[in-house]
Design a protein around this motif. Structure first.
Motif, PDB file in Angstrom:
ATOM      1  N   TYR A 270      37.493  57.119  53.074  1.00 39.19           N
ATOM      2  CA  TYR A 270      36.040  57.041  53.238  1.00 39.19           C
ATOM      3  C   TYR A 270      35.740  56.202  54.480  1.00 39.19           C
ATOM      4  CZ  TYR A 270      36.357  52.440  50.886  1.00 39.19           C
ATOM      5  OH  TYR A 270      36.679  51.156  50.535  1.00 39.19           O
ATOM      6  N   PRO A 271      34.554  56.342  55.074  1.00 37.49           N
ATOM      7  CA  PRO A 271      34.249  55.641  56.324  1.00 37.49           C
ATOM      8  C   PRO A 271      34.415  54.131  56.184  1.00 37.49           C
ATOM      9  CG  PRO A 271      32.612  57.326  55.898  1.00 37.49           C
ATOM     10  CD  PRO A 271      33.457  57.243  54.656  1.00 37.49           C
ATOM     11  N   GLU A 272      35.031  53.522  57.185  1.00 35.75           N
ATOM     12  CA  GLU A 272      35.213  52.071  57.203  1.00 35.75           C
ATOM     13  C   GLU A 272      33.849  51.402  57.333  1.00 35.75           C
ATOM     14  OE1 GLU A 272      35.875  48.382  57.209  1.00 35.75           O
ATOM     15  OE2 GLU A 272      37.615  49.689  56.840  1.00 35.75           O
ATOM     16  N   PRO A 273      33.426  50.655  56.297  1.00 35.88           N
ATOM     17  CA  PRO A 273      32.068  50.105  56.296  1.00 35.88           C
ATOM     18  C   PRO A 273      31.859  48.937  57.264  1.00 35.88           C
ATOM     19  CG  PRO A 273      33.257  49.355  54.355  1.00 35.88           C
ATOM     20  CD  PRO A 273      34.131  50.360  55.022  1.00 35.88           C
ATOM     21  N   ASN A 274      32.954  48.297  57.684  1.00 36.34           N
ATOM     22  CA  ASN A 274      32.821  47.105  58.534  1.00 36.34           C
ATOM     23  C   ASN A 274      32.917  47.402  60.032  1.00 36.34           C
ATOM     24  OD1 ASN A 274      32.484  45.336  56.339  1.00 36.34           O
ATOM     25  ND2 ASN A 274      34.698  45.256  56.014  1.00 36.34           N
ATOM     26  N   ILE A 275      33.120  48.691  60.388  1.00 40.66           N
ATOM     27  CA  ILE A 275      33.109  49.075  61.804  1.00 40.66           C
ATOM     28  C   ILE A 275      32.149  50.246  61.951  1.00 40.66           C
ATOM     29  CG2 ILE A 275      34.459  49.837  63.801  1.00 40.66           C
ATOM     30  CD1 ILE A 275      36.941  48.702  62.503  1.00 40.66           C
ATOM     31  N   LEU A 276      30.978  49.989  62.488  1.00 37.87           N
ATOM     32  CA  LEU A 276      29.984  51.047  62.672  1.00 37.87           C
ATOM     33  C   LEU A 276      30.434  51.999  63.772  1.00 37.87           C
ATOM     34  CD1 LEU A 276      26.677  48.962  62.470  1.00 37.87           C
ATOM     35  CD2 LEU A 276      27.760  50.334  60.661  1.00 37.87           C
TER      36      LEU A 276
END
Length: 475
Positions: A270-276
């Motif tokens: 799932y998308p890495e939440p801490n790197i936009l």
């Protein structure tokens, strides 16, 4: 029954940035275990990743070199799994949106060219290093977080030779773009191989096996060739190839089972939440391409077309970037392009192998090699003397002019001076003149030896022989 071999390669390459992919810890090799880590590398609660811009630049360099389509919107994902070498319990990588897609590389095997299609290049972080012992395992987190790129080919490689040629060229790209030292023996370049076979004419893939832990390009080729043979025997005997992970045993020279594989593992990406998502500046991407150094294929073309080197010599030169760089520097000081190449690929390479050293570590600088070659061409020294000058340059680092003066090696090339010496020698050896007139050719060799003795070996051999014959015939 004849089978078609289907091979796909997955190559991981550690990038030689100063710091890690998502932390400020330094990128090192061979340091004391667990001394080059910080809170981010160890996955401590509350820590946040910060993307390494240089790591992105290095990935873009390789994308350009492999003719890839570059996604200028950077997006990262979490690959969720837990191993003891992955302290966070997940790896930051790129799943659906790799930075590079649809690349190509042209290779040449047995005189035939082939284009290898490359599916993707994505960025991620490396895991820690596990050290296994009989009853325990130790973990070194220095490697945890080192920037990685992974390059995945499409399954259009058809032999171990093709795989080796691809890896050799890919390694040279890493070296020429200066993104990695690409040392397989140290793990900075790692390769996994997927191998399957199918009857010729079939469009259905066979069951593939994965070969891991290959530590050299030659072992990649050997492992593939053994695995193809193993799978052929199984199918010809009516058996079934199983989906397995195997490794290559150098002692046995065969692949051995590590573990059986079922269906693909669900990593729940799932998308890495801490790197936009990050939009790369288009001009920055283009500037990286413009700044790329000359690639190996371009150097080969230049060496063949501009300097008239044989293609095989050119290929050997560019196989090692440092050797090629040395050659380019040397020919700034001479027009004798082939002679410099001969000295590099002959005596210099022999010296490096015998001394177990590198071209960067030798005392002889490129300019001195070129000047020595010039001295041979203008007959300041003979080819035989050049070998002594070469050895002394390697030993002392002195320039050839100094060595020639210190060792009184300068050739006598004045025709008048040589004629005077020849006449003196003939006057003292009347019997040799008679022997020559009686057809005894060995008399010439004796007289040349006497001339060289008088001159301390400094008389130009070509001029000496010519003048000697002239004088013998005139008496």
């Amino acid at each position: 029954m004849n089978f078609e071999v289907i091979i796909g390669l997955e190559v991981h390459c550690e990038l030689t940035t100063q710091s890690k992919m998502f932390s400020a810890s330094p990128v090192t090799f061979g340091q004391a275990p667990n001394t080059k880590v910080n809170e981010v590398d160890l996955g401590m609660t509350g820590t946040m990743p910060v993307l390494n811009k240089t790591g992105v630049e290095y990935a873009v360099r390789v994308c350009h070199a492999l003719n890839m389509e570059i996604d200028e919107l950077l997006r990262f994902d979490r690959k969720n799994y837990y191993y003891s070498d992955l302290p966070k319990g997940f790896q930051i990588t790129q799943d659906r949106f790799p930075i590079g897609r649809n690349g190509t590389m042209e290779i040449e095997v047995d005189g035939k060219k082939k284009t290898i299609e490359i599916e993707r290049l994505h960025m991620e972080e490396d895991t820690a290093k596990q050290l296994h012992f009989d009853d325990h395992t130790l973990i070194d987190y220095n490697r945890s977080g080192i920037p990685l790129i992974e390059i995945v080919t499409k399954p259009n490689i058809r032999s171990g030779k093709e795989a080796a040629a691809y890896l050799e060229k890919l390694r040279s790209i890493f070296l020429y773009t200066k993104v990695s030292d690409a040392k397989m023996e140290e793990g900075s370049m790692r390769c996994d191989v997927n191998v399957s076979i199918r009857p010729f004419g079939s469009d259905k893939f066979g069951t593939r096996t994965e070969i891991k832990n290959l530590n050299s390009i030659s072992n990649v080729q050997k492992a593939i060739e053994f695995e193809v043979s193993r799978q052929e025997k199984i199918l010809l005997q009516g058996g079934k190839v199983l989906q397995e992970t195997r490794r290559y045993d150098e002692g046995l020279k065969e692949t051995v089972l590590m573990r059986s594989k079922g269906d693909a593992v669900d990593y729940k990406y799932y998308p890495e939440p801490n790197i936009l998502p990050i939009r790369l500046d288009h001009q920055w991407v283009l500037d990286i391409k413009e700044a790329l150094p000359e690639m190996p294929e371009e150097r080969i073309k230049r060496y063949v077309e501009k300097y008239q080197l044989p293609k095989n010599d050119a290929k050997i030169l560019v196989a090692t970037k440092e050797i090629s760089d040395y050659y380019d520097e040397a020919i700034r000081y001479t027009k004798e392009y082939k002679l410099v190449c001969n000295w590099l690929l002959g005596e210099t390479m022999a010296y490096l192998n015998k001394s177990n050293t590198t071209i960067e570590a030798i005392k002889m600088i490129p300019k001195c090699l070129a000047e020595m070659v010039n001295c041979v061409v203008d007959e300041t020294i003979s080819s035989k003397q050049a070998k002594k000058v070469f050895d002394l340059m390697m030993e002392t680092g002195k320039d050839p002019e100094t060595i020639i003066e210190e060792n009184h090696m300068k050739q006598i090339s004045s025709v008048d001076e040589i004629r005077k010496i020849v006449c003196d020698v003939l006057d003292k050896n009347p019997q040799s003149i008679e022997d020559y007139k009686n057809g005894k050719d060995r008399a010439v060799g004796f007289l040349v030896g006497q001339i060289m003795k008088v001159t301390g070996g400094q008389a130009n051999p070509g001029i000496t022989n010519k003048v000697l014959i002239e004088e013998l015939k005139s008496r």
